[in-house]
Motif scaffolding. Structure first.
Motif, mmCIF file in Angstrom:
data_model
loop_
_atom_site.group_PDB
_atom_site.id
_atom_site.type_symbol
_atom_site.label_atom_id
_atom_site.label_comp_id
_atom_site.label_asym_id
_atom_site.label_seq_id
_atom_site.Cartn_x
_atom_site.Cartn_y
_atom_site.Cartn_z
ATOM 1 N N LYS A 253 20.384 -14.270 42.865
ATOM 2 C CA LYS A 253 20.422 -13.446 41.656
ATOM 3 C C LYS A 253 21.753 -12.706 41.507
ATOM 4 C CE LYS A 253 15.774 -13.841 41.748
ATOM 5 N NZ LYS A 253 15.207 -15.068 41.173
ATOM 6 N N PRO C 107 15.474 -16.609 33.365
ATOM 7 C CA PRO C 107 15.356 -17.537 34.501
ATOM 8 C C PRO C 107 16.119 -17.078 35.740
ATOM 9 C CG PRO C 107 16.798 -18.444 32.807
ATOM 10 C CD PRO C 107 16.186 -17.209 32.236
ATOM 11 N N VAL C 108 17.139 -16.234 35.543
ATOM 12 C CA VAL C 108 17.895 -15.742 36.699
ATOM 13 C C VAL C 108 16.971 -14.926 37.600
ATOM 14 C CG1 VAL C 108 19.782 -14.230 37.446
ATOM 15 C CG2 VAL C 108 20.063 -15.673 35.414
ATOM 16 N N GLY C 111 12.003 -17.755 39.037
ATOM 17 C CA GLY C 111 12.267 -18.800 40.015
ATOM 18 C C GLY C 111 11.494 -18.581 41.297
ATOM 19 N N HIS C 307 25.859 -21.578 34.126
ATOM 20 C CA HIS C 307 24.555 -21.124 33.630
ATOM 21 C C HIS C 307 23.766 -22.309 33.078
ATOM 22 C CE1 HIS C 307 22.263 -17.397 33.053
ATOM 23 N NE2 HIS C 307 21.723 -17.965 31.990
ATOM 24 N N ARG C 310 22.481 -24.476 36.020
ATOM 25 C CA ARG C 310 21.330 -23.923 36.745
ATOM 26 C C ARG C 310 20.091 -23.770 35.877
ATOM 27 N NH1 ARG C 310 22.557 -22.532 41.921
ATOM 28 N NH2 ARG C 310 20.358 -22.080 42.221
ATOM 29 N N TYR C 311 20.291 -23.319 34.636
ATOM 30 C CA TYR C 311 19.112 -22.941 33.830
ATOM 31 C C TYR C 311 19.009 -23.694 32.507
ATOM 32 C CZ TYR C 311 19.884 -19.113 37.095
ATOM 33 O OH TYR C 311 20.113 -18.394 38.235
ATOM 34 N N ASN C 312 19.941 -24.599 32.295
ATOM 35 C CA ASN C 312 19.948 -25.357 31.047
ATOM 36 C C ASN C 312 20.007 -24.446 29.813
ATOM 37 O OD1 ASN C 312 20.118 -27.776 29.732
ATOM 38 N ND2 ASN C 312 17.898 -27.956 29.449
#
Lengths: 283, 319, 351
Positions: A253, C107-108, C111, C307, C310-312
């Motif tokens: 994060k 989404p960060v 998960g 970004h 990782r998260y589309n």
């Protein structure tokens, strides 16, 4: 609603230092046990994983777990005194309280390594993460799954050799295990090899046949070890290394341990050389 | 546009004759109201250099990035910026002989926001001029005039040095000191308030500080190799963003630059949350002037900062 | 979903009721040129005519400084106590780009490892989006897949109308917020709200000062890490944290302890910035991103590539804050345009 208390990954579990082993003038190994036996029981790390160690009031640091998961009931962390947190850790004594959260990151591919010979190449404190895997494969219940073990280890001086008991006494006595130890410069009382690790590796010239090479150490050592391995015919998929980056959260994060779009804390710290070559050179 | 032509001519000569390896100046930005610091190394790039009343940035501090440069570095400065050059030389940050100062006598700048509010952002400035009453900006879309009274940049209203105090080349005619607004007008107003009101005023300002450190990074008096605010140990200021830590940050910084702040106004300009840092620094500047009877720091290369120099004749009443 | 209309007078009543029943965070004009999201005590404090707040409202889900837990030592035992206890908050009057920013942050903090601090705030926060009525010169949301009247991701979407505000309900949580005060709202029977919003959307679409083409940028960056262009940008970068702190999608943080006596204290986290040199500097001194060049490249690759990897999702929502506030005019729109140029140039020898 989410209950913060039950599964807050940023909240460490209280633990106690039960023993401290002086490895070198600036490296100590800490044996730690969670205060809650249930937490100890449920902490299931794999060789190569890391944990966040808290010294409350000072902060946290990412440290690789140096004990093998086959060794139950405690965790070992070998820590070099380099910064604020590690210095604070070095000031602690057995009985002191710390916090541990984790395990984080990926692990050495010990399943894929089954049936293979293993070549470990370590320098200085870089032996710490390798030691978790060495002891894992040498454990009685796993030994039959792996072939011969070679360990090449070096440090600046005899004083700087970590895990002296392991490298000089315990591991050399294990069946199918060879340990090659070297120091950078000759000194009185040392009858072993003298020279840098990459040169020693070339001298030993191990065959890449049916083998994985796992390396960790100072960046300059890794650089020359990788070149030497390539010369000996190791493919990029036979070579594995583990990276060190500044980490804070350990859970992907906080944004600082990225190499390209990979987070070392989630997608690492263990990488095949072939994977490493795909990443931007920012480590 | 005489200044701009002179600038390009001299920059070209310096690069062609290898008298300088780098010229730091201004180039057009991504929209009409903005300019960017430009780093020109090649003769063919010289025509990127511009001069117009939107060239607000103080470029002096970039010299620190080039202290390992093999050749000399030329830098464009306005009057206010030139005091920063003196600052850097006095602080031994740059050797005088390593730099070539391209001084621009500046009659005052236009507030970029005013320009942005009237001009198409995608147009280009072709030429600019200023008379007593108004700025006149010619773009591809016509000529626009901005009354000097309404659109002069705030800091220029109290300009002390239109003409750079130090220069190797003066790119325009010197502009004599003119009538100006008292730079300490706002300071005096604030001083007149009761302590409680002053305290409330600054609390409200510091409360919203983001601690982005733009004020420090842009400041020509902030040249420490490692800033105390970046040190992990000892921890002078906690990372926590709150009024108490923010206040400590601003007061430590203000006192650190006391007597060395050249009043260039850059901290004020860059602050993303409009904290009136000039007001804070000018309060100290005013006190220093009152106490030591010195000119604004950076005015004179031979006059060292009052708190950074001493003589045997200094009064030592406090001992 | 349903749509309603509320008169200006009733809007005032509604907001004052919301303030009474919840924590209401709304845009407030703090200074002439500073607009911030703050908890408000009455309708009159709110400035609904703002275009874009100076700092993004992400801080209400991910505060700049957040206490995580307290620790106490007694009889050689460590006890930890959680600090986060957020109540239900309404983020009122968010612009569409800032809603999109929150969607990019989700989404960060989600998960495998749930970030409970963010999650608790997020689950306790109702997003009330307010369609834009004008476009600022730095806005480019329409280039980043959003739009000034696109409230996707919000719970309620407000549109200013001649005789009040139209309210479109986007989620059941939003519906609750209307139902609770249903007497204030008239049902929009003939789609007046969505029609007004569409018209506004069309009107505003032509007001963007600059259209940015991000097509192919990520694919280009996938192949090109090392570009001299990053050196050029880094030359003028001040290395301050403005862009990262005001950005709605930047999420880097640091964790630190404060303990006056060494016995008890608090562990907190605070925003950190990848533009700071010590961000990646390790205790031993090694720094994988040692100069401004690596740091500025990392920031823009994060926005335009990482970004999405990782998260589309795009790491930039086109709010324009960094463009407005960068003291040296580092303009992400210009960077995208320049990269398009570099990409074309790069491909020239092949064609």
């Amino acid at each position: 609603m989410t209950n913060c208390r039950s599964h807050n990954p940023l909240r460490p579990f209280p633990a106690t230092i039960i023993k401290i082993i002086d490895e070198t003038p600036d490296v100590k190994t800490f044996q730690m046990v969670f205060d809650d036996p249930e937490v100890m029981e449920n902490f299931k790390q794999k060789p190569g994983q890391v944990a966040q160690i808290s010294v409350f009031g000072v902060g946290e640091a990412t440290i690789s777990i140096t004990s093998s998961p086959t060794r139950k009931g405690l965790l070992e962390f070998s820590v070099k005194k380099v910064g604020m947190l590690t210095s604070a850790l070095h000031r602690l004594e057995p009985g002191c309280k710390v916090g541990i959260r984790g395990p984080y990151g990926n692990h050495f591919p010990y399943e894929k390594m089954k049936g293979k010979d293993l070549l470990f190449i370590g320098g200085g404190i870089g032996l710490a993460p390798l030691r978790a895997l060495i002891d894992f494969v040498l454990a009685e219940e796993n030994r039959k799954d792996y072939g011969n073990i070679e360990i090449i280890y070096g440090a600046r001086s005899v004083d700087d050799l970590c895990f002296k008991y392991d490298i000089l006494e315990r591991w050399p006595q294990m069946p199918g295990t060879k340990v090659y130890t070297t120091i950078d410069r000759a000194e009185q009382g040392w009858e072993g090899h003298v020279g840098f690790v990459p040169a020693y590796l070339e001298e030993i010239n191990p065959t890449p046949k049916n083998k994985y090479a796992i390396t960790c150490g100072p960046p300059i050592m890794i650089k020359f070890v990788l070149q030497a391995l390539e010369k000996m015919g190791f493919s990029d998929d036979q070579v594995i290394t583990t990276l060190e980056m500044k980490m804070k959260c350990g859970i992907g994060k906080c944004g600082r341990c990225n190499i390209g779009s990979k987070y070392v804390c989630l997608d690492g710290p263990v990488f095949y050389l072939s994977q490493l070559k795909q990443l931007p050179p920012e480590f | 546009m005489k200044v701009q032509e002179n600038l390009r001519d001299i920059a070209r000569k310096l690069l062609v004759n290898k008298e300088a390896t780098l010229v730091i100046g201004y180039a057009p930005g991504s929209e009409v109201s903005r300019v960017i610091p430009a780093f020109i190394r090649k003769e063919e790039e010289v025509d990127h250099l511009i001069w117009n009343p939107l060239c607000v940035n103080n470029l002096a501090k970039y010299l620190l990035d080039y202290n390992q440069e093999p050749g000399k570095v030329a830098v464009v400065v306005k009057g206010c910026d030139s005091r920063a050059i003196v600052r850097l030389i006095q602080d031994n940050q740059i050797p005088r002989e390593k730099i070539i100062i391209l001084g621009i006598p500046c009659p005052g700048l236009l507030d970029p926001e005013t320009v942005a509010s009237r001009l198409n952002p995608n147009t280009q400035i072709l030429s600019a001029s200023l008379n007593e009453q108004a700025f006149s900006i010619q773009t591809e879309e016509g000529i626009f005039t901005f009354s000097r009274n309404e659109s002069l940049l705030e800091k220029c209203r109290s300009c002390e040095h239109h003409t750079p105090v130090i220069a190797d080349f003066m790119l325009g005619e010197e502009i004599p000191p003119a009538n100006r607004v008292d730079p300490f007008e706002k300071v005096k107003k604030l001083e007149d308030l009761p302590v409680k009101d002053r305290s409330d005023y600054w609390d409200k300002q510091f409360q919203r500080c983001l601690r982005c450190y733009a004020c420090r990074n842009v400041c020509p008096a902030c040249t420490c190799r490692e800033c105390v605010f970046d040190q992990a140990e000892p921890c002078w200021i906690a990372k926590a963003n709150n009024l108490s830590e923010n206040t400590a940050f601003h007061l430590i910084r203000a006192f650190h630059v006391a007597g060395r702040c050249v009043d260039c106004g850059e901290c004020d300009r860059v602050c993303p949350v409009n904290i009136p840092l000039t007001l804070l620094n000018r309060k100290i500047l005013k006190d220093i002037k009152d106490l030591f009877n010195v000119p604004t720091p950076g005015t004179n290369l031979n006059e060292l900062p009052p708190l950074g120099s001493f003589t045997n004749s200094d009064p030592d009443e406090f001992m | 979903m349903n749509a309603y209309i509320i008169t200006r007078d009733n809007l005032r009543t509604w907001i004052d009721a919301l303030i009474r029943d919840y924590t209401l965070v709304a845009p407030v004009r703090e200074e002439e040129k500073v607009s911030l999201f703050k908890p408000v005590g009455s309708f009159t404090e709110i400035d609904l005519n703002y275009t874009n707040s100076t700092i993004s409202p992400k801080g209400w889900l991910f505060p700049q400084t957040e206490e995580m837990f307290f620790f106490f030592t007694s009889d050689n035992q460590i006890n930890l106590e959680d600090a986060c206890k957020p109540g239900t908050t309404i983020l009122f009057g968010l612009r569409p780009c800032d809603v999109k920013g929150i969607i990019a942050l989700d989404p960060v903090f989600n998960g495998t490892y749930q970030d409970c601090y963010y999650q608790m705030r997020r689950q306790n926060t109702i997003l009330v989006c307010l369609c834009c009525t004008r476009v600022e010169r730095h806005c480019f949301c329409n280039s980043m897949g959003g739009g000034p009247t696109n409230g996707e991701g919000a719970d309620l979407l407000l549109t200013e109308m001649e005789d009040g505000y139209g309210i479109e309900v986007l989620t059941s949580r939003g519906e609750e917020l209307v139902n609770k005060y249903h007497q204030l709202f008239a049902v929009d029977g003939d789609n007046r709200v969505s029609k007004t919003r569409d018209e506004m959307g069309k009107k505003l679409a032509s007001q963007f000062s600059r259209k940015v083409d991000i097509s192919g940028i990520k694919e280009f960056l996938d192949q090109h890490f090392e570009l001299p262009y990053w050196n050029e940008l880094a030359q003028r970068c001040l290395g301050c944290g403005i862009c990262t702190f005001i950005c709605p999608t930047c999420h880097c943080f640091d964790i630190f302890d404060q303990s006056p006596d060494g016995e008890s204290g608090v562990r907190s986290r605070c925003w950190d910035s990848c533009m700071f040199s010590h961000f990646t500097r390790m205790a031993g001194g090694h720094n994988p991103r040692p100069t401004k060049k690596e740091r500025i490249r990392n920031r823009f690759l994060h926005k335009l590539k990482y970004h999405r990897d990782r998260y589309n999702l795009d790491g930039c929502v086109g709010c324009g804050r960094c463009i407005n506030k960068c003291p040296v005019n580092i303009d992400i729109r210009q960077i995208i345009a320049d990269l398009q140029e570099v990409a074309r140039y790069d491909q020239l020898p092949l064609s």
